[in-house]
Motif scaffolding. Sequence first.
Motif, PDB file in Angstrom:
ATOM      1  N   GLY A 264       0.822  -1.207   0.000  1.00 26.53           N
ATOM      2  CA  GLY A 264       0.000   0.000   0.000  1.00 26.53           C
ATOM      3  C   GLY A 264       0.854   1.253   0.000  1.00 26.53           C
ATOM      4  O   GLY A 264       2.049   1.221   0.314  1.00 26.53           O
ATOM      5  N   HIS A 265       0.227   2.347  -0.390  1.00 23.18           N
ATOM      6  CA  HIS A 265       0.848   3.685  -0.361  1.00 23.18           C
ATOM      7  C   HIS A 265      -0.070   4.613   0.426  1.00 23.18           C
ATOM      8  O   HIS A 265      -1.274   4.596   0.209  1.00 23.18           O
ATOM      9  CB  HIS A 265       0.956   4.266  -1.783  1.00 23.18           C
ATOM     10  CG  HIS A 265       2.034   3.657  -2.624  1.00 23.18           C
ATOM     11  ND1 HIS A 265       2.175   3.960  -3.955  1.00 23.18           N
ATOM     12  CD2 HIS A 265       3.019   2.775  -2.330  1.00 23.18           C
ATOM     13  CE1 HIS A 265       3.209   3.283  -4.445  1.00 23.18           C
ATOM     14  NE2 HIS A 265       3.737   2.554  -3.493  1.00 23.18           N
ATOM     15  N   GLN A 266       0.482   5.401   1.324  1.00 22.02           N
ATOM     16  CA  GLN A 266      -0.299   6.496   1.915  1.00 22.02           C
ATOM     17  C   GLN A 266       0.379   7.787   1.456  1.00 22.02           C
ATOM     18  O   GLN A 266       1.273   8.326   2.126  1.00 22.02           O
ATOM     19  CB  GLN A 266      -0.330   6.377   3.448  1.00 22.02           C
ATOM     20  CG  GLN A 266      -1.093   5.163   3.988  1.00 22.02           C
ATOM     21  CD  GLN A 266      -2.573   5.128   3.638  1.00 22.02           C
ATOM     22  OE1 GLN A 266      -2.954   4.732   2.535  1.00 22.02           O
ATOM     23  NE2 GLN A 266      -3.419   5.534   4.561  1.00 22.02           N
ATOM     24  N   ALA A 267      -0.060   8.249   0.284  1.00 21.97           N
ATOM     25  CA  ALA A 267       0.676   9.285  -0.435  1.00 21.97           C
ATOM     26  C   ALA A 267       0.842  10.573   0.369  1.00 21.97           C
ATOM     27  O   ALA A 267       1.932  11.161   0.401  1.00 21.97           O
ATOM     28  CB  ALA A 267      -0.025   9.581  -1.758  1.00 21.97           C
ATOM     29  N   GLU A 268      -0.211  10.996   1.049  1.00 25.75           N
ATOM     30  CA  GLU A 268      -0.127  12.289   1.755  1.00 25.75           C
ATOM     31  C   GLU A 268       0.928  12.274   2.852  1.00 25.75           C
ATOM     32  O   GLU A 268       1.503  13.296   3.199  1.00 25.75           O
ATOM     33  CB  GLU A 268      -1.494  12.641   2.361  1.00 25.75           C
ATOM     34  CG  GLU A 268      -2.484  13.089   1.305  1.00 25.75           C
ATOM     35  CD  GLU A 268      -3.896  12.628   1.622  1.00 25.75           C
ATOM     36  OE1 GLU A 268      -4.331  12.803   2.771  1.00 25.75           O
ATOM     37  OE2 GLU A 268      -4.553  12.079   0.699  1.00 25.75           O
ATOM     38  N   LYS A 269       1.174  11.088   3.416  1.00 23.66           N
ATOM     39  CA  LYS A 269       2.152  10.997   4.508  1.00 23.66           C
ATOM     40  C   LYS A 269       3.535  10.569   4.019  1.00 23.66           C
ATOM     41  O   LYS A 269       4.475  10.532   4.806  1.00 23.66           O
ATOM     42  CB  LYS A 269       1.667   9.994   5.552  1.00 23.66           C
ATOM     43  CG  LYS A 269       0.271  10.270   6.092  1.00 23.66           C
ATOM     44  CD  LYS A 269       0.021   9.432   7.335  1.00 23.66           C
ATOM     45  CE  LYS A 269      -1.430   9.487   7.753  1.00 23.66           C
ATOM     46  NZ  LYS A 269      -2.275   8.582   6.958  1.00 23.66           N
ATOM     47  N   GLY A 270       3.649  10.207   2.722  1.00 20.20           N
ATOM     48  CA  GLY A 270       4.926   9.702   2.225  1.00 20.20           C
ATOM     49  C   GLY A 270       5.243   8.318   2.768  1.00 20.20           C
ATOM     50  O   GLY A 270       6.407   7.942   2.897  1.00 20.20           O
ATOM     51  N   TRP A 271       4.203   7.558   3.072  1.00 26.92           N
ATOM     52  CA  TRP A 271       4.395   6.227   3.645  1.00 26.92           C
ATOM     53  C   TRP A 271       4.228   5.142   2.586  1.00 26.92           C
ATOM     54  O   TRP A 271       3.334   5.204   1.751  1.00 26.92           O
ATOM     55  CB  TRP A 271       3.345   5.921   4.710  1.00 26.92           C
ATOM     56  CG  TRP A 271       3.473   6.648   5.999  1.00 26.92           C
ATOM     57  CD1 TRP A 271       4.460   7.503   6.386  1.00 26.92           C
ATOM     58  CD2 TRP A 271       2.535   6.576   7.086  1.00 26.92           C
ATOM     59  NE1 TRP A 271       4.204   7.970   7.656  1.00 26.92           N
ATOM     60  CE2 TRP A 271       3.030   7.417   8.105  1.00 26.92           C
ATOM     61  CE3 TRP A 271       1.340   5.897   7.310  1.00 26.92           C
ATOM     62  CZ2 TRP A 271       2.364   7.583   9.327  1.00 26.92           C
ATOM     63  CZ3 TRP A 271       0.682   6.061   8.509  1.00 26.92           C
ATOM     64  CH2 TRP A 271       1.185   6.892   9.510  1.00 26.92           C
ATOM     65  N   ILE A 272       5.103   4.137   2.697  1.00 23.24           N
ATOM     66  CA  ILE A 272       4.944   2.878   1.973  1.00 23.24           C
ATOM     67  C   ILE A 272       4.514   1.830   3.000  1.00 23.24           C
ATOM     68  O   ILE A 272       5.164   1.706   4.041  1.00 23.24           O
ATOM     69  CB  ILE A 272       6.297   2.446   1.353  1.00 23.24           C
ATOM     70  CG1 ILE A 272       6.772   3.444   0.318  1.00 23.24           C
ATOM     71  CG2 ILE A 272       6.227   1.032   0.802  1.00 23.24           C
ATOM     72  CD1 ILE A 272       6.072   3.369  -0.996  1.00 23.24           C
ATOM     73  N   ILE A 273       3.458   1.085   2.699  1.00 20.08           N
ATOM     74  CA  ILE A 273       3.024   0.018   3.612  1.00 20.08           C
ATOM     75  C   ILE A 273       3.515  -1.323   3.057  1.00 20.08           C
ATOM     76  O   ILE A 273       3.353  -1.601   1.865  1.00 20.08           O
ATOM     77  CB  ILE A 273       1.482  -0.008   3.757  1.00 20.08           C
ATOM     78  CG1 ILE A 273       0.925   1.398   4.008  1.00 20.08           C
ATOM     79  CG2 ILE A 273       1.068  -0.994   4.853  1.00 20.08           C
ATOM     80  CD1 ILE A 273       1.266   1.994   5.331  1.00 20.08           C
ATOM     81  N   THR A 274       4.102  -2.141   3.926  1.00 23.93           N
ATOM     82  CA  THR A 274       4.600  -3.462   3.513  1.00 23.93           C
ATOM     83  C   THR A 274       3.980  -4.568   4.380  1.00 23.93           C
ATOM     84  O   THR A 274       3.319  -4.271   5.384  1.00 23.93           O
ATOM     85  CB  THR A 274       6.129  -3.574   3.671  1.00 23.93           C
ATOM     86  OG1 THR A 274       6.432  -3.708   5.065  1.00 23.93           O
ATOM     87  CG2 THR A 274       6.843  -2.374   3.096  1.00 23.93           C
ATOM     88  N   ASP A 275       4.256  -5.798   3.957  1.00 23.37           N
ATOM     89  CA  ASP A 275       3.726  -6.936   4.722  1.00 23.37           C
ATOM     90  C   ASP A 275       4.741  -7.505   5.715  1.00 23.37           C
ATOM     91  O   ASP A 275       4.587  -8.649   6.150  1.00 23.37           O
ATOM     92  CB  ASP A 275       3.197  -8.027   3.775  1.00 23.37           C
ATOM     93  CG  ASP A 275       4.288  -8.659   2.923  1.00 23.37           C
ATOM     94  OD1 ASP A 275       5.456  -8.233   3.006  1.00 23.37           O
ATOM     95  OD2 ASP A 275       3.960  -9.584   2.145  1.00 23.37           O
ATOM     96  N   ALA A 276       5.745  -6.728   6.084  1.00 18.73           N
ATOM     97  CA  ALA A 276       6.652  -7.148   7.163  1.00 18.73           C
ATOM     98  C   ALA A 276       6.474  -6.210   8.350  1.00 18.73           C
ATOM     99  O   ALA A 276       7.004  -5.099   8.370  1.00 18.73           O
ATOM    100  CB  ALA A 276       8.111  -7.154   6.706  1.00 18.73           C
ATOM    101  N   GLY A 277       5.704  -6.654   9.326  1.00 19.60           N
ATOM    102  CA  GLY A 277       5.516  -5.892  10.566  1.00 19.60           C
ATOM    103  C   GLY A 277       6.473  -6.408  11.625  1.00 19.60           C
ATOM    104  O   GLY A 277       7.489  -7.031  11.314  1.00 19.60           O
ATOM    105  N   TRP A 278       6.116  -6.169  12.891  1.00 24.00           N
ATOM    106  CA  TRP A 278       7.045  -6.607  13.953  1.00 24.00           C
ATOM    107  C   TRP A 278       7.094  -8.126  14.065  1.00 24.00           C
ATOM    108  O   TRP A 278       8.067  -8.666  14.607  1.00 24.00           O
ATOM    109  CB  TRP A 278       6.771  -5.934  15.290  1.00 24.00           C
ATOM    110  CG  TRP A 278       5.397  -6.098  15.876  1.00 24.00           C
ATOM    111  CD1 TRP A 278       4.426  -5.135  15.935  1.00 24.00           C
ATOM    112  CD2 TRP A 278       4.843  -7.270  16.501  1.00 24.00           C
ATOM    113  NE1 TRP A 278       3.307  -5.646  16.540  1.00 24.00           N
ATOM    114  CE2 TRP A 278       3.533  -6.944  16.906  1.00 24.00           C
ATOM    115  CE3 TRP A 278       5.310  -8.544  16.757  1.00 24.00           C
ATOM    116  CZ2 TRP A 278       2.687  -7.861  17.551  1.00 24.00           C
ATOM    117  CZ3 TRP A 278       4.478  -9.462  17.389  1.00 24.00           C
ATOM    118  CH2 TRP A 278       3.187  -9.116  17.781  1.00 24.00           C
TER     119      TRP A 278
END
Lengths: 376, 376
Positions: A264-278
């Motif tokens: 995923g992308h959260q464009a307004e925040k400049g975030w890339i979301i990935t499937d590797a969490g903690w």
Amino acid sequence: MSLLTQIETPALVLDCDRLDANIQRMRNKLAAFNVVLRPHVKTNKSLEVTERLFAGGRGPITVSTLREADFFFEAGFTDILYGVGIAPNKFAHAAALISQGAQLKLVLDNLDTARLLAEFAQTTGHVFEVLLEIDCDGHRSGLSPQSPLLVEIAQLLSANGVRLSGLMTHAGKSYDSQSIAQIQACARQERAAVIDASQLLTRAGFNLPIISVGSTPTALFTEDLSGVTEVRAGVFAFFDLVMAGLGVCQVQDIAVSVLTTVIGHQAEKGWIITDAGWMALSRDRGTAKQAVDQGYGVVCDAAGQPLGDLIVSATNQEHGIISSRSGVLDPLSLLPLGTLLRILPNHACATSAQHAGYHVFSEGRSLGYWPRIAGW
Amino acid sequence: MSLLTQIETPALVLDCDRLDANIQRMRNKLAAFNVVLRPHVKTNKSLEVTERLFAGGRGPITVSTLREADFFFEAGFTDILYGVGIAPNKFAHAAALISQGAQLKLVLDNLDTARLLAEFAQTTGHVFEVLLEIDCDGHRSGLSPQSPLLVEIAQLLSANGVRLSGLMTHAGKSYDSQSIAQIQACARQERAAVIDASQLLTRAGFNLPIISVGSTPTALFTEDLSGVTEVRAGVFAFFDLVMAGLGVCQVQDIAVSVLTTVIGHQAEKGWIITDAGWMALSRDRGTAKQAVDQGYGVVCDAAGQPLGDLIVSATNQEHGIISSRSGVLDPLSLLPLGTLLRILPNHACATSAQHAGYHVFSEGRSLGYWPRIAGW
């Protein structure tokens, strides 16, 4: 690394060329001294990695759990140091290993445990072998090198048929060093602590065949190991961002990484979301106290090259959030949906422990999947 | 709890009476609303615990990994929501589950993934079911409730034979609340986000049978779920110190703890050394940002009663260091060598994930060992 596209993410990847180079570096360093390397297998918990540490042989190892001792003993490793102060509820487990032929060495640092072990030894007839733990830097466990308890415990053990084989210490404070000079000071302190304690016990008539020190930073930068018989270290085989932050290795030496996919992308925040969490990266934030805080890890492309100053800045259980450390870089155009990335870990021991095994690669070819053990 | 003395430490202990009471509390809360509970099994990853959530039945569940989906589907759970944005490298795995009869629901929040899924669906002939993820609080993933992309994605999916079953959101920010009133505001925001988005899609002609919200804090304190069809929550079954710090539960409601043994004393520092380090407790420090920082966990006696203000103040891989939070209490006289303790976790999901299963007790009797699954 097109082979990586076959893997369902997240997954742990091991670069075997880096592993081999890291092992060789430690072997080369210690070749200058008259010491045995007793690697700590708590970092890798893998038969294949541990065999690599001995070029296929079966040398002396250090373990952090009796589960590791069971596993490696079954695989043919016999000389095993269990490096955590023994708890009474583990006496029977340790005795079972010894009965099967393991040269298992236990660690303790207090009179009460010595009394309980002596009592158990007397009652059951088992012959235990013990190293006394020395505190070289106030970091954690161990007796002071000058403690009168050393002789008292040694006498109690000997009087009850428990073999006192030597002394061990760990320079845990070396992880907080600010320079190589400080690491070298930790190494001197580590050696001095066990040498002082051994002199005290030698004067009291005890013969100590094993004088054991170790931590990855001190092992790689020590200048003097006279009187020391063996060195323990674990993380040197993989290295990690904490070690890179200390200056002990380069980022490009780090052999383990977590393969992940952009979901995923959260464009307004400049975030890339990935499937590797903690769950895939661990909650370890070891670089938080270093000069450069690497969040939950440094972001690399699928080939393992760091991407600017991108880090995993936050995690949930199965989500990672990637952002630019400086805020300057825009990761969105760089990393479209579905992009494969590799995350370098803060702490190789903690991140590896979140996985059941390693997808191993050498020179772009797969060497297969090397399983890990877990638990106690 | 003399039964605990049979267990080699460290080990994960589950108090089944507390578990049952926590489940009943959630059931009672939601009985006032016309919603289905779709518990998140990522916290427990255990067949026996999940069966307890449904009084032995096989209701709808939420999973955080396809490994969980595989495991619970094999155990007879068919209605499964995979709550993490789907990555392209997982399409085939998801399709395999659907082919076997799973009513698997996938989640996505962007046009690129929708396109790739539509293409895969067209190529392979699989019928996928999708929920669109809505961002209710800027916490992580999801589309804005007013995003024009919602209709665009819905149309793309429908045109390619992918079933759009509804919407889901998660009030992750509720974990940062300072009061119950703030949690209730998060619950209103969570509901409003999916209701707003559903109205937008309904106006565009889409029928959305599933409107899914959830987090343990919002689920337990929501006042209005009109228009919502289901609630997801996971940690409520175990609770933990983060939830206690939020005021969502009491410390004595926490159902999981880590059994550990005192293995050393560092008298000058007031430290107790135990055999539960971060490997047994996890590196989670969720209470660090709360009003009361509980370190790596609250120290209880073997019966589960907190011991003054003792916490695990530091950890290494297999060592825990216990000290008094205020520095007032002297733990040394209190906790002789060999003492069994139980540590309440910051975060039940993270701590439980460090173990292969639960030693389960009810009213002082053992209910046996309940295994957990792990990995992806």
